[in-house]
Design a protein around this motif. Structure first.
Motif, PDB file in Angstrom:
ATOM      1  N   MET A 193      15.300  13.348 -13.197  1.00  0.00           N
ATOM      2  CA  MET A 193      15.866  13.332 -11.864  1.00  0.00           C
ATOM      3  C   MET A 193      15.787  11.898 -11.347  1.00  0.00           C
ATOM      4  N   PRO A 194      16.901  11.334 -10.924  1.00  0.00           N
ATOM      5  CA  PRO A 194      16.849   9.981 -10.366  1.00  0.00           C
ATOM      6  C   PRO A 194      15.922   9.921  -9.150  1.00  0.00           C
ATOM      7  N   SER A 195      15.270   8.800  -8.987  1.00  0.00           N
ATOM      8  CA  SER A 195      14.288   8.629  -7.910  1.00  0.00           C
ATOM      9  C   SER A 195      14.781   9.072  -6.536  1.00  0.00           C
ATOM     10  N   PRO A 196      16.022   8.720  -6.122  1.00  0.00           N
ATOM     11  CA  PRO A 196      16.447   9.126  -4.772  1.00  0.00           C
ATOM     12  C   PRO A 196      16.500  10.648  -4.564  1.00  0.00           C
ATOM     13  N   LEU A 197      16.615  11.414  -5.641  1.00  0.00           N
ATOM     14  CA  LEU A 197      16.691  12.871  -5.517  1.00  0.00           C
ATOM     15  C   LEU A 197      15.331  13.557  -5.681  1.00  0.00           C
ATOM     16  N   ARG A 198      14.353  12.856  -6.222  1.00  0.00           N
ATOM     17  CA  ARG A 198      13.042  13.473  -6.487  1.00  0.00           C
ATOM     18  C   ARG A 198      12.358  13.980  -5.233  1.00  0.00           C
ATOM     19  N   GLU A 199      12.531  13.282  -4.129  1.00  0.00           N
ATOM     20  CA  GLU A 199      11.863  13.733  -2.897  1.00  0.00           C
ATOM     21  C   GLU A 199      12.407  15.073  -2.432  1.00  0.00           C
ATOM     22  N   LEU A 255       9.396  15.956  -8.473  1.00  0.00           N
ATOM     23  CA  LEU A 255       9.480  16.201  -9.911  1.00  0.00           C
ATOM     24  C   LEU A 255      10.521  15.300 -10.567  1.00  0.00           C
ATOM     25  N   ALA A 256      10.189  14.771 -11.732  1.00  0.00           N
ATOM     26  CA  ALA A 256      11.117  13.915 -12.475  1.00  0.00           C
ATOM     27  C   ALA A 256      12.153  14.744 -13.221  1.00  0.00           C
ATOM     28  N   SER A 257      11.802  15.989 -13.543  1.00  0.00           N
ATOM     29  CA  SER A 257      12.760  16.870 -14.223  1.00  0.00           C
ATOM     30  C   SER A 257      12.434  18.324 -13.879  1.00  0.00           C
ATOM     31  N   LEU A 258      13.435  19.146 -14.051  1.00  0.00           N
ATOM     32  CA  LEU A 258      13.302  20.589 -13.821  1.00  0.00           C
ATOM     33  C   LEU A 258      13.781  21.299 -15.079  1.00  0.00           C
ATOM     34  N   GLN A 259      13.169  22.388 -15.416  1.00  0.00           N
ATOM     35  CA  GLN A 259      13.625  23.193 -16.546  1.00  0.00           C
ATOM     36  C   GLN A 259      14.045  24.544 -16.014  1.00  0.00           C
ATOM     37  N   LEU A 260      15.346  24.770 -16.016  1.00  0.00           N
ATOM     38  CA  LEU A 260      15.899  26.022 -15.507  1.00  0.00           C
ATOM     39  C   LEU A 260      16.869  26.592 -16.531  1.00  0.00           C
ATOM     40  N   PRO A 261      16.725  27.863 -16.881  1.00  0.00           N
ATOM     41  CA  PRO A 261      17.653  28.470 -17.824  1.00  0.00           C
ATOM     42  C   PRO A 261      18.941  28.865 -17.106  1.00  0.00           C
ATOM     43  N   ASN A 299      27.664  12.330  -9.823  1.00  0.00           N
ATOM     44  CA  ASN A 299      28.175  12.483 -11.183  1.00  0.00           C
ATOM     45  C   ASN A 299      27.259  13.452 -11.916  1.00  0.00           C
ATOM     46  N   VAL A 300      27.875  14.368 -12.671  1.00  0.00           N
ATOM     47  CA  VAL A 300      27.097  15.361 -13.411  1.00  0.00           C
ATOM     48  C   VAL A 300      27.399  15.197 -14.898  1.00  0.00           C
ATOM     49  N   PHE A 301      26.359  14.894 -15.654  1.00  0.00           N
ATOM     50  CA  PHE A 301      26.491  14.737 -17.094  1.00  0.00           C
ATOM     51  C   PHE A 301      25.745  15.858 -17.800  1.00  0.00           C
ATOM     52  N   ILE A 302      26.370  16.374 -18.842  1.00  0.00           N
ATOM     53  CA  ILE A 302      25.714  17.323 -19.730  1.00  0.00           C
ATOM     54  C   ILE A 302      25.488  16.544 -21.012  1.00  0.00           C
ATOM     55  N   ASN A 303      24.237  16.270 -21.288  1.00  0.00           N
ATOM     56  CA  ASN A 303      23.854  15.352 -22.360  1.00  0.00           C
ATOM     57  C   ASN A 303      24.514  14.001 -22.073  1.00  0.00           C
ATOM     58  N   THR A 304      25.524  13.601 -22.811  1.00  0.00           N
ATOM     59  CA  THR A 304      26.162  12.302 -22.553  1.00  0.00           C
ATOM     60  C   THR A 304      27.589  12.426 -22.023  1.00  0.00           C
ATOM     61  N   GLU A 305      28.073  13.651 -21.813  1.00  0.00           N
ATOM     62  CA  GLU A 305      29.452  13.860 -21.366  1.00  0.00           C
ATOM     63  C   GLU A 305      29.508  14.255 -19.897  1.00  0.00           C
ATOM     64  N   HIS A 306      30.434  13.640 -19.167  1.00  0.00           N
ATOM     65  CA  HIS A 306      30.641  14.005 -17.763  1.00  0.00           C
ATOM     66  C   HIS A 306      31.252  15.401 -17.715  1.00  0.00           C
ATOM     67  N   MET A 307      30.820  16.219 -16.763  1.00  0.00           N
ATOM     68  CA  MET A 307      31.331  17.603 -16.685  1.00  0.00           C
ATOM     69  C   MET A 307      32.837  17.641 -16.459  1.00  0.00           C
ATOM     70  N   ARG A 308      33.408  16.606 -15.797  1.00  0.00           N
ATOM     71  CA  ARG A 308      34.855  16.609 -15.561  1.00  0.00           C
ATOM     72  C   ARG A 308      35.642  16.472 -16.865  1.00  0.00           C
ATOM     73  N   ASP A 309      34.991  15.938 -17.914  1.00  0.00           N
ATOM     74  CA  ASP A 309      35.636  15.812 -19.219  1.00  0.00           C
ATOM     75  C   ASP A 309      35.465  17.074 -20.053  1.00  0.00           C
ATOM     76  N   ASP A 326      20.318  21.642 -23.743  1.00  0.00           N
ATOM     77  CA  ASP A 326      21.191  20.725 -23.013  1.00  0.00           C
ATOM     78  C   ASP A 326      20.436  20.098 -21.863  1.00  0.00           C
ATOM     79  N   GLU A 327      20.713  18.835 -21.624  1.00  0.00           N
ATOM     80  CA  GLU A 327      20.130  18.142 -20.477  1.00  0.00           C
ATOM     81  C   GLU A 327      21.240  17.875 -19.471  1.00  0.00           C
ATOM     82  N   VAL A 328      21.038  18.326 -18.260  1.00  0.00           N
ATOM     83  CA  VAL A 328      21.999  18.091 -17.176  1.00  0.00           C
ATOM     84  C   VAL A 328      21.413  17.007 -16.283  1.00  0.00           C
ATOM     85  N   ILE A 329      22.205  15.964 -16.081  1.00  0.00           N
ATOM     86  CA  ILE A 329      21.759  14.820 -15.295  1.00  0.00           C
ATOM     87  C   ILE A 329      22.642  14.675 -14.067  1.00  0.00           C
TER      88      ILE A 329
END
Length: 85
Positions: free
Chosen positions: A1-7, A12-18, A52-62, A74-77
């Motif tokens: 999770m990028p720093s500006p969103l962690r607060e 948390l630096a990351s979340l694990q959600l199924p 911007n939402v990336f799934i692994n290295t691909e932008h979701m819009r692609d 999968d990692e969603v960023i």
């Protein structure tokens, strides 16, 4: 999770959600971390234009946009856009 969103998610630096799709992931975030969700999505449930939402290295819009399927591992960023001069 990028720093500006962690607060918005208890620092948390990351979340694990199924979740089966990006939409399902966002719905989980709305329930579990509403402060984070409002930073990511507008009142209609659409991802905000500056996020911007990336799934692994691909932008979701692609891929399939908010309906992009997610697989185990999968990692969603979520990355806020950076602009300026």
């Amino acid at each position: 999770m990028p720093s500006p969103l962690r607060e918005r998610c208890e620092g948390l630096a990351s979340l694990q959600l199924p979740a089966a799709t990006v939409r399902a992931l966002l719905e989980m975030l709305e329930q579990r971390h509403p402060e984070l969700y409002v930073c990511l999505c507008d009142e209609t449930g659409a991802v905000r234009r500056h996020i911007n939402v990336f799934i692994n290295t691909e932008h979701m819009r692609d891929r399939a946009g908010i309906e992009t399927p997610l697989a185990d591992g999968d990692e969603v960023i979520f990355l806020p856009a950076v602009s300026g001069g």
